[in-house]
Every structure is written in structure tokens, then in C-alpha cells.
Write a protein that holds these residues in place. Structure first.
Motif, PDB file in Angstrom:
ATOM      1  N   PHE A  85       7.582  13.265  -3.274  1.00 27.96           N
ATOM      2  CA  PHE A  85       6.436  13.480  -4.433  1.00 27.96           C
ATOM      3  C   PHE A  85       5.877  12.087  -4.824  1.00 27.96           C
ATOM      4  CE2 PHE A  85       9.213  16.956  -4.141  1.00 27.96           C
ATOM      5  CZ  PHE A  85       8.215  18.099  -4.403  1.00 27.96           C
ATOM      6  N   LEU A  86       4.697  11.801  -4.697  1.00 28.66           N
ATOM      7  CA  LEU A  86       4.172  10.863  -5.107  1.00 28.66           C
ATOM      8  C   LEU A  86       3.907  10.590  -6.778  1.00 28.66           C
ATOM      9  CD1 LEU A  86       2.924   8.064  -4.485  1.00 28.66           C
ATOM     10  CD2 LEU A  86       0.625   9.052  -4.200  1.00 28.66           C
ATOM     11  N   VAL A  87       4.502   9.770  -7.598  1.00 31.55           N
ATOM     12  CA  VAL A  87       4.166  10.136  -9.108  1.00 31.55           C
ATOM     13  C   VAL A  87       3.447   8.752  -9.579  1.00 31.55           C
ATOM     14  CG1 VAL A  87       5.525   9.927 -11.134  1.00 31.55           C
ATOM     15  CG2 VAL A  87       6.476  10.895  -9.311  1.00 31.55           C
ATOM     16  N   GLU A 119       6.971   5.147   5.916  1.00 32.78           N
ATOM     17  CA  GLU A 119       8.122   4.622   6.082  1.00 32.78           C
ATOM     18  C   GLU A 119       9.223   5.413   5.361  1.00 32.78           C
ATOM     19  OE1 GLU A 119      10.542   0.241   5.468  1.00 32.78           O
ATOM     20  OE2 GLU A 119       8.442   0.449   5.218  1.00 32.78           O
ATOM     21  N   LEU A 120       8.990   5.963   4.083  1.00 31.21           N
ATOM     22  CA  LEU A 120       9.919   6.876   3.501  1.00 31.21           C
ATOM     23  C   LEU A 120      10.193   8.186   4.268  1.00 31.21           C
ATOM     24  CD1 LEU A 120       9.380   6.319  -0.231  1.00 31.21           C
ATOM     25  CD2 LEU A 120      11.390   5.663   1.159  1.00 31.21           C
ATOM     26  N   ARG A 121       9.069   8.561   4.697  1.00 32.21           N
ATOM     27  CA  ARG A 121       9.048   9.906   5.752  1.00 32.21           C
ATOM     28  C   ARG A 121       9.665   9.685   6.792  1.00 32.21           C
ATOM     29  NH1 ARG A 121      10.003  13.500   4.652  1.00 32.21           N
ATOM     30  NH2 ARG A 121       8.103  14.141   3.194  1.00 32.21           N
ATOM     31  N   ALA A 122       9.664   8.590   7.527  1.00 34.84           N
ATOM     32  CA  ALA A 122      10.518   8.146   8.729  1.00 34.84           C
ATOM     33  C   ALA A 122      11.895   8.202   8.374  1.00 34.84           C
ATOM     34  CB  ALA A 122      10.020   7.068   9.398  1.00 34.84           C
ATOM     35  N   SER A 123      12.107   7.639   7.382  1.00 36.67           N
ATOM     36  CA  SER A 123      13.790   7.531   7.057  1.00 36.67           C
ATOM     37  C   SER A 123      14.235   8.611   6.090  1.00 36.67           C
ATOM     38  CB  SER A 123      14.175   6.277   6.101  1.00 36.67           C
ATOM     39  OG  SER A 123      13.276   6.366   4.811  1.00 36.67           O
ATOM     40  N   HIS A 124      13.531   9.677   5.668  1.00 38.43           N
ATOM     41  CA  HIS A 124      13.981  10.695   4.892  1.00 38.43           C
ATOM     42  C   HIS A 124      13.400  12.039   5.541  1.00 38.43           C
ATOM     43  CE1 HIS A 124      14.771   7.498   2.210  1.00 38.43           C
ATOM     44  NE2 HIS A 124      15.491   8.218   1.647  1.00 38.43           N
ATOM     45  N   PRO A 125      13.621  12.373   6.889  1.00 38.98           N
ATOM     46  CA  PRO A 125      12.718  13.566   7.404  1.00 38.98           C
ATOM     47  C   PRO A 125      13.114  14.964   6.721  1.00 38.98           C
ATOM     48  CG  PRO A 125      14.610  12.887   8.830  1.00 38.98           C
ATOM     49  CD  PRO A 125      14.482  11.785   7.625  1.00 38.98           C
ATOM     50  N   ASN A 126      14.083  15.093   6.446  1.00 42.52           N
ATOM     51  CA  ASN A 126      14.426  16.271   5.595  1.00 42.52           C
ATOM     52  C   ASN A 126      13.959  16.338   4.275  1.00 42.52           C
ATOM     53  OD1 ASN A 126      15.573  17.277   8.122  1.00 42.52           O
ATOM     54  ND2 ASN A 126      17.669  15.889   7.992  1.00 42.52           N
ATOM     55  N   TYR A 166       0.881  -1.183   0.015  1.00 43.69           N
ATOM     56  CA  TYR A 166       0.003  -0.146   0.002  1.00 43.69           C
ATOM     57  C   TYR A 166       0.955   1.293  -0.043  1.00 43.69           C
ATOM     58  CZ  TYR A 166      -3.929  -3.137   1.389  1.00 43.69           C
ATOM     59  OH  TYR A 166      -4.699  -4.337   1.473  1.00 43.69           O
ATOM     60  N   SER A 167       0.443   2.196  -0.830  1.00 42.94           N
ATOM     61  CA  SER A 167       1.414   3.541  -1.062  1.00 42.94           C
ATOM     62  C   SER A 167       1.434   4.343   0.400  1.00 42.94           C
ATOM     63  CB  SER A 167       0.622   4.356  -1.863  1.00 42.94           C
ATOM     64  OG  SER A 167       0.783   3.732  -3.297  1.00 42.94           O
ATOM     65  N   ILE A 168       0.274   4.162   1.209  1.00 41.39           N
ATOM     66  CA  ILE A 168       0.439   4.941   2.737  1.00 41.39           C
ATOM     67  C   ILE A 168       1.361   4.482   3.386  1.00 41.39           C
ATOM     68  CG2 ILE A 168      -1.567   3.526   3.396  1.00 41.39           C
ATOM     69  CD1 ILE A 168      -0.888   7.224   4.163  1.00 41.39           C
ATOM     70  N   ASP A 169       1.456   3.059   3.450  1.00 40.63           N
ATOM     71  CA  ASP A 169       2.673   2.457   4.326  1.00 40.63           C
ATOM     72  C   ASP A 169       3.909   2.811   3.699  1.00 40.63           C
ATOM     73  OD1 ASP A 169       0.795   1.231   5.821  1.00 40.63           O
ATOM     74  OD2 ASP A 169       0.650  -0.546   4.608  1.00 40.63           O
ATOM     75  N   THR A 170       4.005   2.897   2.321  1.00 38.94           N
ATOM     76  CA  THR A 170       5.539   3.104   1.845  1.00 38.94           C
ATOM     77  C   THR A 170       6.062   4.550   2.145  1.00 38.94           C
ATOM     78  OG1 THR A 170       5.134   1.319   0.132  1.00 38.94           O
ATOM     79  CG2 THR A 170       6.762   3.310  -0.379  1.00 38.94           C
ATOM     80  N   LEU A 171       4.997   5.433   1.976  1.00 38.31           N
ATOM     81  CA  LEU A 171       5.183   7.188   2.328  1.00 38.31           C
ATOM     82  C   LEU A 171       5.377   7.186   3.668  1.00 38.31           C
ATOM     83  CD1 LEU A 171       2.472   8.625  -0.069  1.00 38.31           C
ATOM     84  CD2 LEU A 171       5.047   8.651  -0.493  1.00 38.31           C
ATOM     85  N   GLU A 226      -4.967  10.288   3.696  1.00 40.17           N
ATOM     86  CA  GLU A 226      -3.672  10.413   4.619  1.00 40.17           C
ATOM     87  C   GLU A 226      -2.572  10.800   3.388  1.00 40.17           C
ATOM     88  OE1 GLU A 226      -2.768   7.741   7.503  1.00 40.17           O
ATOM     89  OE2 GLU A 226      -4.782   7.218   7.959  1.00 40.17           O
ATOM     90  N   LEU A 227      -2.723  10.570   2.232  1.00 38.04           N
ATOM     91  CA  LEU A 227      -1.738  10.588   1.396  1.00 38.04           C
ATOM     92  C   LEU A 227      -1.190  12.005   1.203  1.00 38.04           C
ATOM     93  CD1 LEU A 227      -3.024   8.142  -1.573  1.00 38.04           C
ATOM     94  CD2 LEU A 227      -1.157   7.663   0.144  1.00 38.04           C
ATOM     95  N   SER A 228      -2.133  12.809   1.190  1.00 43.31           N
ATOM     96  CA  SER A 228      -1.813  14.405   0.680  1.00 43.31           C
ATOM     97  C   SER A 228      -1.049  14.881   2.115  1.00 43.31           C
ATOM     98  CB  SER A 228      -2.760  15.277   0.409  1.00 43.31           C
ATOM     99  OG  SER A 228      -3.871  15.148   1.705  1.00 43.31           O
ATOM    100  N   THR A 229      -0.835  14.193   3.104  1.00 43.22           N
ATOM    101  CA  THR A 229      -0.411  14.887   4.511  1.00 43.22           C
ATOM    102  C   THR A 229       1.249  14.366   4.327  1.00 43.22           C
ATOM    103  OG1 THR A 229      -0.742  12.730   5.842  1.00 43.22           O
ATOM    104  CG2 THR A 229      -2.210  14.699   5.860  1.00 43.22           C
ATOM    105  N   LEU A 230       1.666  13.313   3.208  1.00 42.88           N
ATOM    106  CA  LEU A 230       2.915  12.752   3.428  1.00 42.88           C
ATOM    107  C   LEU A 230       3.639  13.272   2.229  1.00 42.88           C
ATOM    108  CD1 LEU A 230       1.872   9.327   4.546  1.00 42.88           C
ATOM    109  CD2 LEU A 230       3.215  10.940   5.923  1.00 42.88           C
ATOM    110  N   ALA A 231       3.128  13.572   0.880  1.00 42.41           N
ATOM    111  CA  ALA A 231       3.864  13.879  -0.021  1.00 42.41           C
ATOM    112  C   ALA A 231       2.917  14.810  -1.034  1.00 42.41           C
ATOM    113  CB  ALA A 231       3.991  12.694  -0.795  1.00 42.41           C
ATOM    114  N   ARG A 232       3.560  15.464  -1.847  1.00 41.58           N
ATOM    115  CA  ARG A 232       2.788  16.245  -3.062  1.00 41.58           C
ATOM    116  C   ARG A 232       2.664  15.124  -4.158  1.00 41.58           C
ATOM    117  NH1 ARG A 232       5.150  21.680  -5.283  1.00 41.58           N
ATOM    118  NH2 ARG A 232       2.965  21.520  -6.392  1.00 41.58           N
ATOM    119  N   LEU A 233       1.857  15.562  -4.943  1.00 48.18           N
ATOM    120  CA  LEU A 233       1.269  14.477  -6.153  1.00 48.18           C
ATOM    121  C   LEU A 233       1.777  15.187  -7.412  1.00 48.18           C
ATOM    122  CD1 LEU A 233      -0.453  12.195  -6.645  1.00 48.18           C
ATOM    123  CD2 LEU A 233      -2.331  13.752  -7.016  1.00 48.18           C
TER     124      LEU A 233
END
Length: 208
Positions: free
Chosen positions: A113-115, A102-109, A95-100, A132-139
């Protein structure tokens, strides 16, 4: 890439491009390159799905480690495009939400961008925890030439639009071409063709 003055670190713009990639083809590469240009991305991660939930029970999907291997071989000489096994390592349905998350936690700075392609974008309201997707990445929406333009979806603020040429290429057709021994040249990168031959993929089973 920009410098975060407070954190004194370089902030990267990272595209997250998920898919089954069964197999990866020219259309995927063109979409990623156009997204990279439109959103000024430093990197695009090709996130290989472990078990794509959309295809659960619809067809047999090639082993994820083999799909990742082909993707890795194709991308090894293309600057800015990188394979990611994050969903394979996590296991289970992808699921994309889980991936985003996890990536947000490992790339906090970094900026994420979800492509997605326009066809996938139209289905996003059905995705797991889509709100929740829009809280983690731009589209970033990759619109194919000749198709209606999707300019807004869910709660994403001003999606970035990237337009690519009309390339009528599908993974389903490519798998059928392998089974029927029809030409693959110019539809797949040569490295993908070599890997399909080496690992004898798509030869003796129906993939839908």
C-alpha cells in the motif's frame, strides 16, 4: 493479516511511506498511524529517501544515513512503524516506482500500500513512471482536515482515504527553529530532539 491458503503463508498488508524526513516529526507519525488504521495495515515502512528527486538542486539535504538514524531512534518503540533503508542502499535518486518494484520482489506474498499525503497525491502524475504505480500497490491518501479531499488519482482503483487532524507542521519550519533556538517540544518526538542535539543537525547551514 490473512492466510493465503494456496501458498500456506501469512499475507501481510504493508504500507510504504516514503519521505525525506529531514527531520521526522509528529505530523509524519500521525499520518502513518491514521493510514495504518484506515487500511488495516500490519506494518508501515518509513522509507528514507537517499536523494529525493523533487528537492534535487533546491536545497542541501541532510546526509541520508543521519536522517535514517534519527528515524530509527524515533520508531524503535512504536509498534508497527519500521524504518527502511532500501533507497539508501540502492543509491542515487530515489523514485517510488523503483522502491515498489524492489519490495514486490522481496515480498511476493504480501500486499503493498503506497501511503501519500494529499499534497503529494496531487503531484503523482509527475512522478517517474507514474502509470506503473497502480500495478504494484494500492493507494492510501492521507487527507488533512480542512483541505480538499482527493478521492482519485491516476489509475488507482478506489484509493483508501485516511483523514488526520490539521497539524500545521513543516520540516522547513522545524529546521529554522533549530537554527533560531526556538522551542521544538510537542512538534517533534523527544527522541528526534535528542538526536538533533546529539548530532548538531541544522545548526550552521541553510536547508531551505
Amino acid at each position: 493479516m490473512k492466510r493465503d491458503k494456496d501458498a500456506l503463508t501469512l499475507t501481510r498488508r504493508i504500507g510504504v511511506f516514503g519521505g525525506t524526513f529531514d527531520p521526522i516529526h509528529i505530523g509524519h507519525l500521525v499520518a502513518a498511524q491514521n493510514a495504518m488504521h484506515a487500511a488495516a495495515l500490519d506494518q508501515v515502512l518509513f522509507v528514507v529517501a537517499n536523494q529525493p528527486w523533487q528537492k534535487e538542486g533546491t536545497r542541501e539535504v541532510t546526509d541520508p544515513k543521519l536522517r535514517l538514524l534519527v528515524v530509527s531512534q524515533v520508531l524503535r518503540t512504536i509498534p508497527g512503524l519500521e524504518p527502511s533503508d532500501i533507497e539508501i542502499q540502492r543509491g542515487g535518486l530515489s523514485y517510488s516506482i523503483d522502491t515498489l518494484n524492489e519490495l514486490r520482489a522481496s515480498h511476493p506474498n504480501d500486499e503493498l500500500f503506497l501511503v501519500v499525503g494529499a499534497d503529494a497525491a496531487s503531484q503523482m502524475p509527475t512522478w517517474e513512471r507514474a502509470e506503473e504505480l497502480s500495478t504494484l500497490a494500492r493507494l492510501v491518501i492521507v487527507n488533512r482536515y480542512g483541505y480538499p479531499t482527493i478521492s482519485s488519482i491516476l489509475d488507482f482503483d478506489q484509493p483508501i482515504l485516511a483523514e488526520m487532524p490539521w497539524l500545521d507542521i513543516s520540516s522547513t519550519d522545524l529546521r529554522e527553529r533549530v537554527r533560531d533556538h526556538r522551542p521544538l517540544q510537542f512538534l517533534l518526538p523527544e527522541t528526534a530532539i535528542e538526536a538533533i542535539e546529539l548530532y548538531q543537525l541544522y545548526r550552521n547551514r541553510e536547508n531551505g
